[in-house]
Design a protein around this motif. Structure first.
Motif, PDB file in Angstrom:
ATOM      1  N   LEU A 109       0.821  -1.207   0.000  1.00 56.80           N
ATOM      2  CA  LEU A 109       0.000   0.000   0.000  1.00 56.80           C
ATOM      3  C   LEU A 109       0.857   1.261   0.000  1.00 56.80           C
ATOM      4  O   LEU A 109       0.445   2.303  -0.532  1.00 56.80           O
ATOM      5  N   ARG A 110       2.044   1.170   0.540  1.00 56.94           N
ATOM      6  CA  ARG A 110       2.937   2.330   0.593  1.00 56.94           C
ATOM      7  C   ARG A 110       3.581   2.625  -0.758  1.00 56.94           C
ATOM      8  O   ARG A 110       4.223   3.657  -0.935  1.00 56.94           O
ATOM      9  N   TRP A 111       3.408   1.717  -1.722  1.00 57.51           N
ATOM     10  CA  TRP A 111       3.944   1.920  -3.067  1.00 57.51           C
ATOM     11  C   TRP A 111       2.903   2.547  -4.007  1.00 57.51           C
ATOM     12  O   TRP A 111       3.213   2.809  -5.173  1.00 57.51           O
ATOM     13  N   VAL A 112       1.685   2.778  -3.519  1.00 58.42           N
ATOM     14  CA  VAL A 112       0.604   3.254  -4.383  1.00 58.42           C
ATOM     15  C   VAL A 112       0.437   4.763  -4.226  1.00 58.42           C
ATOM     16  O   VAL A 112       0.382   5.285  -3.107  1.00 58.42           O
ATOM     17  N   ARG A 113       0.320   5.463  -5.359  1.00 55.55           N
ATOM     18  CA  ARG A 113       0.054   6.896  -5.337  1.00 55.55           C
ATOM     19  C   ARG A 113      -1.345   7.172  -4.783  1.00 55.55           C
ATOM     20  O   ARG A 113      -2.248   6.339  -4.912  1.00 55.55           O
ATOM     21  N   PRO A 114      -1.574   8.372  -4.214  1.00 53.72           N
ATOM     22  CA  PRO A 114      -2.945   8.764  -3.872  1.00 53.72           C
ATOM     23  C   PRO A 114      -3.856   8.658  -5.094  1.00 53.72           C
ATOM     24  O   PRO A 114      -3.449   8.970  -6.211  1.00 53.72           O
ATOM     25  N   GLU A 115      -5.068   8.207  -4.856  1.00 51.03           N
ATOM     26  CA  GLU A 115      -6.074   7.926  -5.882  1.00 51.03           C
ATOM     27  C   GLU A 115      -5.804   6.607  -6.607  1.00 51.03           C
ATOM     28  O   GLU A 115      -6.507   6.262  -7.554  1.00 51.03           O
ATOM     29  N   GLY A 116      -4.806   5.869  -6.164  1.00 50.51           N
ATOM     30  CA  GLY A 116      -4.515   4.571  -6.754  1.00 50.51           C
ATOM     31  C   GLY A 116      -5.295   3.455  -6.085  1.00 50.51           C
ATOM     32  O   GLY A 116      -6.161   3.690  -5.229  1.00 50.51           O
TER      33      GLY A 116
END
Length: 269
Positions: A182-189
């Motif tokens: 989850l820490r690898w995902v951009r906001p809105e991802g």
């Protein structure tokens, strides 16, 4: 897995020629199955046309460790269960993969999902712990980058629109993998993960906290039909990554600060 003495004897007497290992003579079925399981655990794949097991590295190097230690870690012990091809498109539909999106697949296996992500126009990067499986992905040239590493040990980089994953299940490590992903995902991802169904009913802190995390993100956890992974019950978890709330600014910020100093003050809200 402790390797049986008769299996070790067969592998010791085998002939290695570059990446190929050739067993000597015809083996009884039960013994062959145990030998094949052992060789598969270190990347060996049976090639019926060439009548040998082939490795992504020199065969002698591949089997040296198991001969020295008398033990090997199998895929089942790692909690590795490849994604069935018929399930892949269902998972990618949930992920809503769009052309041009950057997508990460950690624990990518041999790339069953990553290949279909690329087919849909996604720009896919893969992380895979096993060098043989990683090489299988590289050889098909659909991934932008293939990293051979333990995903949990990699530095985090929040640069992906989607993470799609089927992490190892053993000892609740799937929860650790998903939380890190989850820490690898951009906001809105968006993250979509196949996970062990135990997370839905276990009462320990790790499972309970993860369920709370999914609820707070307004994500979902749905059971998958039992036939997909044999006796292993699984779920699919969908977690949106929402942008952080903006910090209070201006006069409102000052009012909040004064309220924290004087909770009895009236009229702020």
């Amino acid at each position: 897995m402790k390797i049986d003495a008769d299996v070790l004897d067969v592998i010791r007497s085998a002939r290695c020629a570059g990446p190929a290992l050739y067993l000597g003579g015809q083996l009884e079925d039960s013994l062959y199955r145990r030998v094949n399981l052992t060789l598969a655990a270190v990347g060996g794949k049976w090639n019926r046309w060439k009548s040998g097991h082939f490795f992504p590295v020199e065969a002698a190097d591949a089997v040296a460790g198991l001969l020295a230690e008398g033990e090997v870690t199998t895929d089942a012990e790692r909690g590795y269960f490849p994604t069935p091809p018929a399930l892949v498109d269902e998972i990618l539909d949930l992920a809503d993969i769009q052309a041009g999106q950057e997508v990460l697949e950690p624990s990518a296996g041999t790339g069953a999902m990553a290949q279909r992500i690329a087919d849909r126009g996604g720009v896919v990067d893969c992380v895979e712990l096993d060098p043989g499986r990683a090489e299988a992905i590289r050889s098909r040239s659909f991934a932008r980058e293939v990293i051979v590493a333990d995903f949990l040990a990699l530095p985090v980089s929040a640069r992906y629109d989607r993470v799609v994953m089927n992490p190892p299940f053993a000892k609740q490590v799937d929860i650790l993998h998903v939380r890190r992903a989850l820490r690898w995902v951009r906001p809105e991802g968006l993250l979509v993960a196949i996970m062990f169904a135990g997370l839905t009913f276990r009462t320990n802190a790790l499972a309970a906290d993860f369920r709370s995390q999914v609820r707070e993100a307004r994500g979902t956890i749905h059971p998958l039909p039992d036939h997909w992974f044999g006796p292993v019950r699984t779920v699919v978890t969908v977690i949106p990554v929402r942008p952080p709330l903006p910090a209070p600014t201006g006069r409102r910020s000052g009012e909040v600060a004064r309220a924290e100093q004087n909770p009895s003050q009236e009229g702020l809200f």
